[in-house]
Design a protein around this motif. Sequence first.
Motif, PDB file in Angstrom:
ATOM      1  N   ASN A 196       0.822  -1.200   0.000  1.00  0.00           N
ATOM      2  CA  ASN A 196       0.000   0.000   0.000  1.00  0.00           C
ATOM      3  C   ASN A 196       0.863   1.260   0.000  1.00  0.00           C
ATOM      4  OD1 ASN A 196      -2.464   1.250  -0.032  1.00  0.00           O
ATOM      5  ND2 ASN A 196      -3.229   0.230   1.800  1.00  0.00           N
ATOM      6  N   ILE A 197       0.356   2.300  -0.670  1.00  0.00           N
ATOM      7  CA  ILE A 197       1.006   3.614  -0.611  1.00  0.00           C
ATOM      8  C   ILE A 197      -0.036   4.664  -0.246  1.00  0.00           C
ATOM      9  CG2 ILE A 197       2.793   3.035  -2.306  1.00  0.00           C
ATOM     10  CD1 ILE A 197       1.188   4.715  -4.341  1.00  0.00           C
ATOM     11  N   PHE A 198       0.454   5.750   0.327  1.00  0.00           N
ATOM     12  CA  PHE A 198      -0.397   6.889   0.688  1.00  0.00           C
ATOM     13  C   PHE A 198      -0.068   8.040  -0.252  1.00  0.00           C
ATOM     14  CE2 PHE A 198      -0.812  10.893   3.134  1.00  0.00           C
ATOM     15  CZ  PHE A 198      -2.184  10.893   3.308  1.00  0.00           C
ATOM     16  N   ILE A 199      -1.112   8.669  -0.788  1.00  0.00           N
ATOM     17  CA  ILE A 199      -0.914   9.775  -1.731  1.00  0.00           C
ATOM     18  C   ILE A 199      -1.643  10.999  -1.205  1.00  0.00           C
ATOM     19  CG2 ILE A 199      -1.189  10.575  -4.101  1.00  0.00           C
ATOM     20  CD1 ILE A 199      -1.356   7.722  -5.009  1.00  0.00           C
ATOM     21  N   LYS A 200      -0.978  12.131  -1.172  1.00  0.00           N
ATOM     22  CA  LYS A 200      -1.643  13.381  -0.831  1.00  0.00           C
ATOM     23  C   LYS A 200      -1.320  14.409  -1.903  1.00  0.00           C
ATOM     24  CE  LYS A 200       1.910  15.069   2.402  1.00  0.00           C
ATOM     25  NZ  LYS A 200       2.144  15.545   3.785  1.00  0.00           N
ATOM     26  N   GLY A 201      -2.048  15.512  -1.861  1.00  0.00           N
ATOM     27  CA  GLY A 201      -1.884  16.525  -2.894  1.00  0.00           C
ATOM     28  C   GLY A 201      -2.590  16.157  -4.181  1.00  0.00           C
ATOM     29  N   ILE A 202      -3.600  15.278  -4.106  1.00  0.00           N
ATOM     30  CA  ILE A 202      -4.353  14.876  -5.305  1.00  0.00           C
ATOM     31  C   ILE A 202      -5.277  16.013  -5.719  1.00  0.00           C
ATOM     32  CG2 ILE A 202      -5.981  13.192  -6.245  1.00  0.00           C
ATOM     33  CD1 ILE A 202      -5.032  11.241  -4.073  1.00  0.00           C
ATOM     34  N   ASP A 203      -5.302  16.310  -7.007  1.00  0.00           N
ATOM     35  CA  ASP A 203      -6.226  17.304  -7.535  1.00  0.00           C
ATOM     36  C   ASP A 203      -7.656  16.911  -7.155  1.00  0.00           C
ATOM     37  OD1 ASP A 203      -7.816  19.008  -8.983  1.00  0.00           O
ATOM     38  OD2 ASP A 203      -6.856  18.637 -10.915  1.00  0.00           O
ATOM     39  N   LYS A 204      -8.374  17.814  -6.472  1.00  0.00           N
ATOM     40  CA  LYS A 204      -9.699  17.484  -5.960  1.00  0.00           C
ATOM     41  C   LYS A 204     -10.741  17.310  -7.063  1.00  0.00           C
ATOM     42  CE  LYS A 204      -9.142  19.328  -1.308  1.00  0.00           C
ATOM     43  NZ  LYS A 204      -9.723  20.156  -0.226  1.00  0.00           N
ATOM     44  N   ASN A 205     -10.388  17.679  -8.276  1.00  0.00           N
ATOM     45  CA  ASN A 205     -11.291  17.446  -9.415  1.00  0.00           C
ATOM     46  C   ASN A 205     -11.011  16.113 -10.103  1.00  0.00           C
ATOM     47  OD1 ASN A 205     -12.671  19.968  -9.204  1.00  0.00           O
ATOM     48  ND2 ASN A 205     -10.900  20.979 -10.139  1.00  0.00           N
ATOM     49  N   LYS A 206      -9.990  15.417  -9.650  1.00  0.00           N
ATOM     50  CA  LYS A 206      -9.608  14.156 -10.289  1.00  0.00           C
ATOM     51  C   LYS A 206     -10.426  13.010  -9.695  1.00  0.00           C
ATOM     52  CE  LYS A 206      -5.227  13.568 -11.125  1.00  0.00           C
ATOM     53  NZ  LYS A 206      -5.174  13.548 -12.605  1.00  0.00           N
TER      54      LYS A 206
END
Length: 610
Positions: free
Chosen positions: A102-112
């Motif tokens: 598992n990986i954690f991702i932040k900073g994802i475009d909220k429209n994606k």
Amino acid sequence: MNDRKQPLLYLYDLPKDKTTSVLIASILKEQANYEISEAPQIKRVQDRPFYTAIVKINDPNRYDEICQKLKFFQIDNKECRALPYMKELTAAYRSVTNQNNNIFIKGIDKNKSQKDLEKRIMELLGQQDIVSSLKISITPDHKSNGYGYVLFKSQELVEKALKLQEEGLINEMLITRYQPKDRRDMRKAFNNIYIKNIPAEWKEENLRQLFSKYGHITSLALIQAQIPGQPEGTTAPIAFIAFGDPAEKDKDPEIGIKSANTAVNDLHDVVFDGQKLYVQRAMGKEEREQEKKREQLRFKKSKQRCNLYVKNFPPNTTEQQLRDLFGSYGEIESLKLLPKEGEALYAFICFVSPDSAALAKQQLHLHSLNGKQLYINNYELKEVRQVQQEAAQDQAGFQNYKKQQPAPLTLEILNKPEIYQLIQYLMITLKQQQNGRQGGNQNPRYNNNNQRTGGQRTGGYNNHQQIQQQQMQGIPNNQQQQNMMQHQQMRQQPPVMPPQQMMHQQIPVQQIIPQQIQNLGLPPHIIQYQVESNRIIPAVIPQNPNYKQNVGEFIYDYVEQLSSEIHAPKITGMLIELPIPEIQAFLKDYNRLDRKVKEAHTLLQKSQEQ
């Protein structure tokens, strides 16, 4: 296909106000061209923002395909997810799987969308079909929180993604290794606190002086807010305080989290200037509403065993009368009498102790008050009743939906032993009919079993014993015993009501066909089918336990002509297992029978090729 116990499909993030079994069935039919046969198991938990559901896929050959097509789908323009059953995600293996893959991702475009994110992940790693599960965290109204999780199919893919991040090849988001935490610790991971019940004379300086001893304050806001339930313009002070690391570089988020937790633990419910300060984790509006509902539900559940629902008392009953009656069994915490148009309708009586409530219910359940027998039951939460009513309505809706859908032919019925027994019985009967034809019977389709000799039938249905005895001649004793046992088992089957019983006289077809039908110029075999099927249709009803045998004997020759001698027994068995309305439909229309036979023949060929 993975090691699976059952072909189950798990659905997540389903909006509460839209999700029904019929809607789920429609989505599977539209997106995967699959018709579910069982109602989905929808998990309705009131204190959760979304519903979840489990769908059983009865076609193992299409299971992986359906899971892939339903991986991401929408309900009312709100994105939902579907996951197949995976052994590695069960409780026994989940912690290891999450830690390794598992990986954690932040900073994802909220429209994606989640589908867009999965596509981008595969583009970055240059491989397809590498993600087992992907989730973007969302608010209760399905808005992105800007972070999420990706579960890869192997640990090597995790290392590859982290390496790309380290080399600066991924700029639009931040990927880190997933660090599993205890849920209790995750709830403590906040650095922003909310304060209310603040003394009216306090200023920002008072708050800063009180809270700064717990850590570095990065922001403080003191505002006047409308008091819920009070007239417009009635306000009270509330505040938001955020803690953080005072360092200018390489800030440690744990410092702010520790400061906020310490402030909450030390100052919540402490009295200042006559006001009991409320200090808790700050939440967004939707989260606050959800938390408020959860708190109310927890309180109601804690009182459920103490609370009694009472009705069927005289309309002029007073609160004091009920208090006097029930108070003798224990201390009453509250009593609410609910009137309607001046008349008492029902009451809620809450005891301090659940034992008192149980005793009152036991002793008074047959008690009469002013000539009327009381109805007493434990209080049921309104939320629970709503869920039960919703589930019942949903089940009824799905049953109506299935009734309206044409039943598909399925190979599953060929796995039922009773179908093969029925086909075997059918073959014996047809064999007897063929023997009758060879003996000079003029009817091209049926052995005339209704001819009588001395008041007794001479046809095949009642002549099994004679045929068996003839067949037994010349067979070794042990083989005869085995054959007789098989014959005895066959005789224990439900008696057949042959179609011939409905046709006491063999009348030439031309004499009973209406002139209008003859004028259509239909082929003779279709005309004969339509005429003879009209005689059997009245017997195709649930009250007739033998309607399947009746239909099977009638259509067998036609099925054999439309398919082949090899496939006729199985196809006949498939057709007689259809719902009664479907059977009646192909009995009324030869062309519909033709289509059903071809459909069944195609299914059989596919099953043989696999």
